[in-house]
Design a protein around this motif. Sequence first.
Motif, PDB file in Angstrom:
ATOM      1  N   LYS A 239       5.027  -2.512  -0.614  1.00 53.21           N
ATOM      2  CA  LYS A 239       4.455  -1.268  -1.124  1.00 53.21           C
ATOM      3  C   LYS A 239       3.055  -1.033  -0.575  1.00 53.21           C
TER       4      LYS A 239
ATOM      5  N   PHE B 205      -0.847   0.602  -1.197  1.00 57.53           N
ATOM      6  CA  PHE B 205      -1.735   0.870  -2.322  1.00 57.53           C
ATOM      7  C   PHE B 205      -2.919   1.705  -1.870  1.00 57.53           C
TER       8      PHE B 205
ATOM      9  N   GLN C 288      -1.592   1.320  -7.458  1.00 63.43           N
ATOM     10  CA  GLN C 288      -0.213   1.496  -6.999  1.00 63.43           C
ATOM     11  C   GLN C 288       0.480   2.401  -8.001  1.00 63.43           C
TER      12      GLN C 288
END
Length: 221
Positions: A56, A58, A92
């Motif tokens: 992911k 951020f 996030q």
Amino acid sequence: MFDVLEPILIKGGLASMFELRVKDDHTLETRPWVAYRVKTNFYKIRSFELWNNEPKRFFRIYHAADINENLYSTLTSLSGVIKKTKDYIDYQTDFVQLAISIAEVLASKEIIKECKATSRLAHTSKFEGLELPDVDVSQEIVIGQTFSWREVIAIWEDNSEDNKIKQVLSQNGVYIQRSEDGKSRYIGSAYSQDGIIGRWMKHLGFLGDAHHKFIRFGKWL
């Protein structure tokens, strides 16, 4: 990654609240990231960044260590915070909604008033008590950068180990000095112990509104 970061800042309203200083691209590094670095502002926010932390990404707000306490507390209370330090806050979450929330915080009259009231003050005798802008002293790229006389004082007075820009500007080199209205210009060089920034501080002893632009290191050829 700028093609992702910029639309976030535009849609969230942050791009219109700050003046862009430079786009910093680190997408070729092992841990890719980009930074939208903004010019000096009373919030003491220095950049908005997007980091590619697999699997992911951020979003990061990079700020001065002495950011207003109320502003810092409010920003760290927003949804999606995964890390906070004295220099940055990581999130996030839905980035566009986050940007909108950050913009709403920064538009608060209370936050604006408090941030404007917590400016740094100069300690150098000639300029003691003068309000100084926040300068990102972690930057090391100075060639071609222009510094206002207040920024020069702020850099000079910061004796922290993190002040990389002072270390760079303490080298010898060549610079352009111009008046605030841009009508008067002077090309100078510095070869003393304190280098370029030492020379600039001497200039400020008799020039109060000069802007300084660094050209190159070493002797003028």
